[in-house]
Motif scaffolding. Sequence first.
Motif, PDB file in Angstrom:
ATOM      1  N   LEU A 137     -37.141  12.015   8.141  1.00  0.00           N
ATOM      2  CA  LEU A 137     -37.604  12.550   8.729  1.00  0.00           C
ATOM      3  C   LEU A 137     -39.493  12.841   8.495  1.00  0.00           C
ATOM      4  N   ALA A 138     -39.672  12.643   7.219  1.00  0.00           N
ATOM      5  CA  ALA A 138     -41.207  12.849   7.127  1.00  0.00           C
ATOM      6  C   ALA A 138     -42.160  11.841   7.332  1.00  0.00           C
ATOM      7  N   VAL A 139     -40.971  10.887   7.877  1.00  0.00           N
ATOM      8  CA  VAL A 139     -41.629   9.227   7.544  1.00  0.00           C
ATOM      9  C   VAL A 139     -41.826   9.850   9.362  1.00  0.00           C
ATOM     10  N   ILE A 140     -40.696   9.935   9.933  1.00  0.00           N
ATOM     11  CA  ILE A 140     -40.854  10.266  11.680  1.00  0.00           C
ATOM     12  C   ILE A 140     -41.756  11.467  12.367  1.00  0.00           C
ATOM     13  N   GLN A 141     -42.192  12.640  11.060  1.00  0.00           N
ATOM     14  CA  GLN A 141     -43.689  13.231  10.933  1.00  0.00           C
ATOM     15  C   GLN A 141     -44.756  12.484  11.243  1.00  0.00           C
ATOM     16  N   ASP A 142     -44.749  11.337  10.180  1.00  0.00           N
ATOM     17  CA  ASP A 142     -45.953  10.804   9.879  1.00  0.00           C
ATOM     18  C   ASP A 142     -46.308   9.792  11.435  1.00  0.00           C
ATOM     19  N   ILE A 143     -45.035   9.153  11.677  1.00  0.00           N
ATOM     20  CA  ILE A 143     -45.199   8.007  12.828  1.00  0.00           C
ATOM     21  C   ILE A 143     -45.716   8.946  14.092  1.00  0.00           C
ATOM     22  N   LEU A 144     -45.676  10.488  14.561  1.00  0.00           N
ATOM     23  CA  LEU A 144     -45.380  11.456  15.705  1.00  0.00           C
ATOM     24  C   LEU A 144     -46.732  12.331  15.281  1.00  0.00           C
ATOM     25  N   THR A 145     -47.214  12.361  14.351  1.00  0.00           N
ATOM     26  CA  THR A 145     -48.376  13.385  14.270  1.00  0.00           C
ATOM     27  C   THR A 145     -49.791  12.673  14.431  1.00  0.00           C
ATOM     28  N   PRO A 146     -49.718  11.499  15.034  1.00  0.00           N
ATOM     29  CA  PRO A 146     -51.861  11.015  15.592  1.00  0.00           C
ATOM     30  C   PRO A 146     -51.670  11.477  17.120  1.00  0.00           C
ATOM     31  N   VAL A 147     -50.240  10.851  17.761  1.00  0.00           N
ATOM     32  CA  VAL A 147     -50.417  11.553  19.325  1.00  0.00           C
ATOM     33  C   VAL A 147     -49.852  12.654  19.879  1.00  0.00           C
ATOM     34  N   HIS A 156     -51.143  19.028  12.898  1.00  0.00           N
ATOM     35  CA  HIS A 156     -50.783  18.389  12.315  1.00  0.00           C
ATOM     36  C   HIS A 156     -49.042  18.262  11.582  1.00  0.00           C
ATOM     37  N   LEU A 157     -48.076  17.818  12.164  1.00  0.00           N
ATOM     38  CA  LEU A 157     -46.636  17.828  11.938  1.00  0.00           C
ATOM     39  C   LEU A 157     -46.151  17.568  10.688  1.00  0.00           C
ATOM     40  N   ASN A 158     -47.021  16.887   9.463  1.00  0.00           N
ATOM     41  CA  ASN A 158     -46.897  16.407   8.303  1.00  0.00           C
ATOM     42  C   ASN A 158     -47.767  17.601   7.562  1.00  0.00           C
ATOM     43  N   ARG A 159     -48.507  18.306   7.464  1.00  0.00           N
ATOM     44  CA  ARG A 159     -48.681  18.732   6.292  1.00  0.00           C
ATOM     45  C   ARG A 159     -47.947  19.427   5.343  1.00  0.00           C
ATOM     46  N   LYS A 160     -48.415  19.285   4.173  1.00  0.00           N
ATOM     47  CA  LYS A 160     -47.515  19.494   2.856  1.00  0.00           C
ATOM     48  C   LYS A 160     -48.218  21.345   2.678  1.00  0.00           C
ATOM     49  N   THR A 161     -47.876  21.750   3.446  1.00  0.00           N
ATOM     50  CA  THR A 161     -48.872  22.824   3.358  1.00  0.00           C
ATOM     51  C   THR A 161     -48.333  24.187   2.158  1.00  0.00           C
TER      52      THR A 161
END
Length: 191
Positions: A137-147, A156-161
């Motif tokens: 799921l993290a990889v999917i977030q990485d792929i989707l984040t630029p768009v 950013h969907l993938n920030r490690k807040t």
Amino acid sequence: MKNKCCYDFFMDPIEKRFLNKLRKQLLAKAEGKILEIGSGTGVNFELYENHDVVAIEPDEKLRIESLNKVNKNKIRVISGDAENLEFEDNEFNTVVVMLVLCTIPNNKKALLEIKRVCKKGGKILVLEHIRHKNKILAVIQDILTPVWRKIAMGCHLNRKTVDIIENLGFNIVQENYYIGNNFVLLEIIND
């Protein structure tokens, strides 16, 4: 993701079904003079009960939209930049940060500013979506984040807040995860 045409329209079902409950749960802990970071369209405003609230929002259109939700509460909405807060040290009893650390370019600097303006012993209340712990799921977030960043005002969907907050030395006293660990509620006591 706070654009009026996007946020209020697309997020309304999620707000009603899920996020509003988390907002209420977290804001029930707010006390004293409150600073809300990135108030967007003012979705939290109806949840403040007779509190003295200063809400900052850098986007003029969102700020104007949020004014329609101020109603009878003591809420002042102003332009503001979380990375450079124009407030005194130790000015607020509570700082509210909801679904905004994902959009702030330098969220570490913003968090240090939040720490500075929050009184010692004060609360920092956080609701954020975060990078998923599941690697797929993290990889999917990485792929989707630029768009996603382009259509959702820099989100950013993938920030490690949570990792960022912990690495900055914040005192997290409560940490709860929701919806498959996609959202986190944090109560932080400012040391």
